[in-house]
Design a protein around this motif. Structure first.
Motif, PDB file in Angstrom:
ATOM      1  N   ILE A  12      45.451  45.912  41.528  1.00  0.00           N
ATOM      2  CA  ILE A  12      46.031  44.750  42.212  1.00  0.00           C
ATOM      3  C   ILE A  12      47.508  44.595  41.865  1.00  0.00           C
ATOM      4  O   ILE A  12      48.342  44.397  42.749  1.00  0.00           O
ATOM      5  CB  ILE A  12      45.258  43.464  41.882  1.00  0.00           C
ATOM      6  N   VAL A  16      50.609  44.055  44.710  1.00  0.00           N
ATOM      7  CA  VAL A  16      51.210  42.758  45.042  1.00  0.00           C
ATOM      8  C   VAL A  16      52.736  42.860  44.962  1.00  0.00           C
ATOM      9  O   VAL A  16      53.279  43.740  44.283  1.00  0.00           O
ATOM     10  CB  VAL A  16      50.700  41.625  44.123  1.00  0.00           C
ATOM     11  N   THR A  30      44.715  35.140  38.593  1.00  0.00           N
ATOM     12  CA  THR A  30      45.216  34.965  39.951  1.00  0.00           C
ATOM     13  C   THR A  30      46.654  35.448  40.028  1.00  0.00           C
ATOM     14  O   THR A  30      47.424  35.276  39.091  1.00  0.00           O
ATOM     15  CB  THR A  30      45.171  33.470  40.334  1.00  0.00           C
ATOM     16  N   ASN A  37      48.516  30.801  46.024  1.00  0.00           N
ATOM     17  CA  ASN A  37      47.590  31.800  45.505  1.00  0.00           C
ATOM     18  C   ASN A  37      47.511  32.958  46.492  1.00  0.00           C
ATOM     19  O   ASN A  37      47.264  32.767  47.676  1.00  0.00           O
ATOM     20  CB  ASN A  37      46.205  31.202  45.308  1.00  0.00           C
ATOM     21  N   LEU A  38      47.734  34.164  45.976  1.00  0.00           N
ATOM     22  CA  LEU A  38      47.685  35.365  46.805  1.00  0.00           C
ATOM     23  C   LEU A  38      46.313  36.013  46.721  1.00  0.00           C
ATOM     24  O   LEU A  38      45.687  36.328  47.729  1.00  0.00           O
ATOM     25  CB  LEU A  38      48.774  36.343  46.355  1.00  0.00           C
ATOM     26  N   ILE A  39      45.837  36.206  45.482  1.00  0.00           N
ATOM     27  CA  ILE A  39      44.525  36.821  45.278  1.00  0.00           C
ATOM     28  C   ILE A  39      44.017  36.463  43.884  1.00  0.00           C
ATOM     29  O   ILE A  39      44.780  36.422  42.926  1.00  0.00           O
ATOM     30  CB  ILE A  39      44.575  38.352  45.486  1.00  0.00           C
ATOM     31  N   HIS A  40      42.733  36.180  43.815  1.00  0.00           N
ATOM     32  CA  HIS A  40      42.046  35.926  42.545  1.00  0.00           C
ATOM     33  C   HIS A  40      41.156  37.138  42.278  1.00  0.00           C
ATOM     34  O   HIS A  40      40.761  37.846  43.206  1.00  0.00           O
ATOM     35  CB  HIS A  40      41.120  34.714  42.642  1.00  0.00           C
ATOM     36  N   PHE A  41      40.791  37.334  41.008  1.00  0.00           N
ATOM     37  CA  PHE A  41      39.802  38.368  40.704  1.00  0.00           C
ATOM     38  C   PHE A  41      39.035  37.976  39.462  1.00  0.00           C
ATOM     39  O   PHE A  41      39.504  37.190  38.641  1.00  0.00           O
ATOM     40  CB  PHE A  41      40.450  39.757  40.564  1.00  0.00           C
ATOM     41  N   ILE A  50      37.099  40.481  44.080  1.00  0.00           N
ATOM     42  CA  ILE A  50      38.386  39.903  44.432  1.00  0.00           C
ATOM     43  C   ILE A  50      38.107  38.770  45.407  1.00  0.00           C
ATOM     44  O   ILE A  50      37.116  38.782  46.138  1.00  0.00           O
ATOM     45  CB  ILE A  50      39.370  40.931  45.027  1.00  0.00           C
ATOM     46  N   TYR A  51      38.994  37.804  45.386  1.00  0.00           N
ATOM     47  CA  TYR A  51      38.855  36.611  46.219  1.00  0.00           C
ATOM     48  C   TYR A  51      40.151  36.428  47.009  1.00  0.00           C
ATOM     49  O   TYR A  51      41.007  35.641  46.638  1.00  0.00           O
ATOM     50  CB  TYR A  51      38.566  35.392  45.342  1.00  0.00           C
ATOM     51  N   PRO A  52      40.286  37.149  48.122  1.00  0.00           N
ATOM     52  CA  PRO A  52      41.516  37.057  48.909  1.00  0.00           C
ATOM     53  C   PRO A  52      41.509  35.919  49.921  1.00  0.00           C
ATOM     54  O   PRO A  52      42.517  35.650  50.557  1.00  0.00           O
ATOM     55  CB  PRO A  52      41.559  38.402  49.630  1.00  0.00           C
ATOM     56  N   THR A  73      35.052  36.518  49.498  1.00  0.00           N
ATOM     57  CA  THR A  73      34.817  37.371  48.337  1.00  0.00           C
ATOM     58  C   THR A  73      34.450  38.791  48.739  1.00  0.00           C
ATOM     59  O   THR A  73      33.712  38.995  49.690  1.00  0.00           O
ATOM     60  CB  THR A  73      33.641  36.809  47.501  1.00  0.00           C
TER      61      THR A  73
END
Length: 84
Positions: A12, A16, A30, A37-41, A50-52, A73
């Motif tokens: 990731i 980014v 994140t 917020n761009l992406i969580h994991f 990943i949580y985009p 997710t």
């Protein structure tokens, strides 16, 4: 889980924008970009995820058909290699 999370973080962070910042949001790592917020994991017992958000998952639905997904997710089994 820890090793797979490190691998996911490395992947990731290589993708980014370099201006993205790292924070903890909703209790998980994140990447934020331009204040959003761009992406969580994160990780669980049998997978990392990943949580985009819902929009990218809907947009890439065909490419994600072999992965377990939900509204926001994408899960990756610990026993399988992460996609490139």
């Amino acid at each position: 889980v820890k090793a797979k999370l490190k691998e996911l973080y490395k992947l990731i962070s290589s993708l980014v924008p370099k201006e993205a910042t790292e924070v903890i949001s909703y209790g998980i790592p994140t990447f934020k970009f331009k204040g959003k917020n761009l992406i969580h994991f994160g990780g669980a017992k049998s997978h990392v995820a990943i949580y985009p958000g819902a929009e990218p998952i809907a947009y890439f639905a065909e490419e994600l058909k072999n992965f377990k997904t939900s509204k926001g997710t994408i899960q990756f089994k610990l026993s399988e290699k992460l996609p490139n």
